[in-house]
Design a protein around this motif. Structure first.
Motif, mmCIF file in Angstrom:
data_model
loop_
_atom_site.group_PDB
_atom_site.id
_atom_site.type_symbol
_atom_site.label_atom_id
_atom_site.label_comp_id
_atom_site.label_asym_id
_atom_site.label_seq_id
_atom_site.Cartn_x
_atom_site.Cartn_y
_atom_site.Cartn_z
ATOM 1 N N SER A 15 0.840 -1.203 0.000
ATOM 2 C CA SER A 15 0.000 0.000 0.000
ATOM 3 C C SER A 15 0.877 1.256 0.000
ATOM 4 O O SER A 15 0.564 2.239 -0.688
ATOM 5 C CB SER A 15 -0.922 0.013 1.215
ATOM 6 N N ASP A 27 -5.779 2.233 0.997
ATOM 7 C CA ASP A 27 -6.503 1.740 2.174
ATOM 8 C C ASP A 27 -7.669 2.678 2.433
ATOM 9 O O ASP A 27 -7.514 3.784 2.929
ATOM 10 C CB ASP A 27 -5.569 1.659 3.390
ATOM 11 N N THR A 38 -3.883 -3.685 5.283
ATOM 12 C CA THR A 38 -4.948 -3.741 4.285
ATOM 13 C C THR A 38 -5.835 -4.951 4.570
ATOM 14 O O THR A 38 -5.336 -6.054 4.780
ATOM 15 C CB THR A 38 -4.345 -3.841 2.875
ATOM 16 N N ASP A 58 -4.789 -2.748 -5.184
ATOM 17 C CA ASP A 58 -3.904 -3.095 -4.068
ATOM 18 C C ASP A 58 -4.584 -4.182 -3.249
ATOM 19 O O ASP A 58 -5.748 -4.049 -2.870
ATOM 20 C CB ASP A 58 -3.658 -1.849 -3.207
HETATM 21 MG MG LIG Z 1 -1.554 -2.860 2.278
#
Ligand SMILES: [Mg+2]
Ligand SMILES: Nc1nc2c(ncn2[C@@H]2O[C@H](COP(=O)(O)OP(=O)(O)OP(=O)(O)O)[C@@H](O)[C@H]2O)c(=O)[nH]1
Length: 638
Positions: A15, A27, A38, A58
């Motif tokens: 992230s 996030d 996450t 992600d």
């Molecule tokens: Mg992450």
């Protein structure tokens, strides 16, 4: 636009790397930001100075959230494998690599993060570890780029590697039926329901109506956005937010699919080409309870083999799902054990929908061919693999994963080229090979019948159906196609080869001559059918019933109830009636009976028969000719 996806072990900096690349924090949840971990898929736009754009997905690294990772993983074109330089490859580094190896990744790049915390020797060791870990995986040979999310070191080099990877991707199928696995659903005040997802194939236009599957709910697309930018249309490979105000947000969820309306049908059975992981082989049974990740959905079911796979080579398997879904040939899926949730392998959908039921595992086309070939070939394969089960256009389109108009064009061309045949009522298609093979089988059944029972008219539709092993209605459709081709003839609902004429045996002929002999003293008195048949039985005349039917069908005998007339006898009776009623005269039944010189017993059925075939009409107690006697014969053929 295409999709870059992160992957890698928990806390390795995925992230943070998305933030370094895009400035966007993927996030989305407060909880994620507070925990620094996450939990679910995150998304961010990646823009380059030259206008190239990508969407980043992600994924969470923690093993507990693999199911969320799987909901987005199928959309990834470019894999960004993130490895912490201090830790090197770890469990989820490997697991994510395995998973993505079964999906749609075309290019991979490794980012070695946290190099600000590591000295050269540590970085060197981590690089070596990564190089070993990616051998034989989807990321084999990928460039390894050292970066720091803390200092920004290496980020530009990474960006340019991503740029190059994006430029070299094979195209997605933008002409295919639209298919967007939904990964998020929310309601926006004043707008209604928004669904988001990666458009896997096809093109979506604002204003068109799609279908939310598997519920089959119509979903009008009011507007489309790509990372907050409004657009009128979008083609495969983008992250899309779609405003579908007609859909109640509480009825849609991750795992649903927003799809083109005509080409997808929910199904609980998929024929797949399954590639087992080597280490999963001992866990596989002939029927293994599994969870299947297809599109953004996670569905429990069973993985079924004809024979337990003995190696990790791809093998044909059937997936039986506990809930229906929609998918398309060529789609990738992941199979995990029900509990514990070990990764078992991945698959490519070969067939979905009711075509699976018909063809089961006996499908010849390799899964990869379905993706690479032209519309004509995929449509042809869809029809050919269905064997002696004709396929409707709509089913051709879904089995070939092409839009219905494209399937129509392909099918028309295939018919013209003679590779497939269109059957009527309803219009459905069948491969030329099975069409010819079934004709051969039917022709030989007819030949056999003609030889063994020359007095018979041929075979009934049911007899041909039995010879082909199909139901009567399909046999009738095939027979009428062959009839149109002039390859079979039909009379009195019996099919025969065109050059065949029924012929009676000497015994039958003698028998019928005797049984239906005309009495010179009472020339219009018919013979009795039941008497004749009783005599036939007593004298053991073989095939008497069928020979009789043939004589009737050929017009040599006329049967009215139990009364049997020879043709010339019947014609004389008719002429007698016509003469009696000539010039508009009308007469009662008893007057006509006297003219015929027969008893009431024979006259009444005969006169009713003349009414029924349109020679005469009744008007109270009287009969007259239906039309002028002169025209009657020409118009009313018996
Ligand atoms: Mg992450
Ligand atoms: N010093 C330094 N710290 C980093 C770097 N990249 C990430 N971090 C830190 O590593 C921790 C984890 O980073 P994340 O980006 O949340 O890791 P992640 O891979 O997204 O983790 P999950 O999503 O939970 O799997 C955070 O505290 C980051 O600040 C880096 O390059 N240098």
């Amino acid at each position: 636009m295409r999709i870059v996806g992160t992957a890698g072990h928990v806390d390795h900096g995925k992230s943070s790397l998305v933030i370094s690349l895009t400035g966007h924090n993927p996030d989305r949840w407060v909880e994620e930001r507070e925990r620094g971990m996450t939990l679910d898929l995150g998304f961010a736009p990646l823009k380059f100075a030259d206008g190239v754009e990508a969407g980043i997905i992600d994924v969470p690294g923690h093993e507990r959230f693999i199911h969320n990772m799987l909901a987005g993983a199928a959309g990834i074109d470019v894999l960004l494998l993130v490895v912490d330089a201090l830790e090197g490859p770890r469990a989820q580094t490997r697991e994510h690599l395995q998973i993505l190896g079964f999906l749609n990744v075309a290019k991979s790049i490794v980012a070695l993060t946290k190099v600000d915390l590591a000295d050269d020797e540590v970085i060197e060791r981590a690089s070596d570890g990564v190089r070993d870990a990616i051998v034989g995986t989807v990321a084999d040979g990928a460039p390894i780029i050292s970066v720091s999310n803390a200092t920004g070191a290496g980020i530009d080099a990474l960006k340019s590697a991503i740029h190059d990877a994006l430029a070299s991707l094979p195209p997605r199928r933008v002409d295919a039926p639209a298919f967007l696995p939904v990964d998020r659903v929310f309601a926006l005040p004043g707008h209604g329901t928004i669904v988001t997802g990666t458009l896997m194939q096809g093109t979506i236009h604002a204003g068109e109506t799609l279908t939310l599957q598997p519920s089959g709910t119509p979903a009008r697309v009011r507007s489309l956005q790509i990372f907050g930018r409004k657009t009128e249309s979008a083609s495969a490979g983008v992250r899309l937010a779609i405003n579908v105000p007609g859909i109640d947000a509480s009825t849609a969820r991750r795992g649903d699919v927003l799809a083109a309306t005509r080409e997808f049908e929910p199904t609980s059975e998929l024929a797949i080409e399954f590639s087992p992981l080597e280490e999963a082989l001992p866990l596989l049974r002939r029927r293994t309870p599994v969870r299947v990740h297809v599109g953004s959905a996670e569905i429990e079911g069973r993985l079924v083999f004809d024979e337990r796979p003995a190696s990790s080579k791809p093998a044909r398997a059937l997936v039986e799902l506990t809930r229906p879904t929609v998918t398309y040939p060529g789609a990738r899926l992941i199979v995990r054990r029900l509990s514990p949730k070990d990764l078992l392998g991945g698959g490519i959908v070969v067939k979905s929908g009711d075509v699976v039921g018909r063809a089961k595992l006996g499908i010849s086309a390799p899964a990869t061919d379905l993706v690479a070939s032209s519309d004509d070939e995929t449509c042809f394969a869809a029809i050919a693999s269905s064997g002696l089960s004709p396929v409707a256009l709509r089913k051709v389109a879904s089995a070939a994963n092409v839009l219905e108009p494209a399937a129509r064009t392909a099918v028309d061309r295939l018919v013209e080229d003679g590779r497939i045949i269109a059957l009527a009522k309803p219009v459905e298609y069948i491969g030329r090979d099975v069409y010819e093979a079934s004709f051969e089988r039917s022709a030989s059944a007819l030949r056999e019948r003609h030889a063994s029972a020359s007095w018979r008219l041929g075979c009934s539709t049911s007899e041909i159906a039995a010879a082909l092993g199909v139901d009567d209605s399909l046999a009738a459709r095939l027979l009428s196609a062959w009839h149109e081709d002039g390859r079979v003839a039909v009379r009195a609902r019996f099919w025969r080869l065109p050059d065949f004429t029924p012929s009676l045996t000497r015994e039958q002929r003698t028998f019928f001559d005797e049984s239906f002999r005309i009495d010179a003293a009472a020339p219009l008195v018919p013979a009795s059918y039941s008497n004749a048949m009783r005599h036939a039985e007593e004298r053991r005349v073989a095939g008497a019933h069928e020979a009789f039917e043939s004589l009737v069908a050929a017009g040599q005998l006329v049967r009215i109830g139990d009364d049997v007339y020879r043709r010339n006898q019947f014609d004389r009776a008719r002429a007698t009636v016509e003469n009696a009623l000539a010039n508009g005269v009308s007469a009662t039944a008893s007057q006509l009976r006297i003219a015929l010189e027969v008893s009431r017993k024979y006259a009444l059925p005969l006169l009713e028969h003349f009414d029924s075939i349109g020679v005469t009409v009744r008007d109270g107690d009287h009969r007259r000719l239906r039309i002028n006697a002169g025209n009657a014969r020409a118009i009313v053929q018996t």
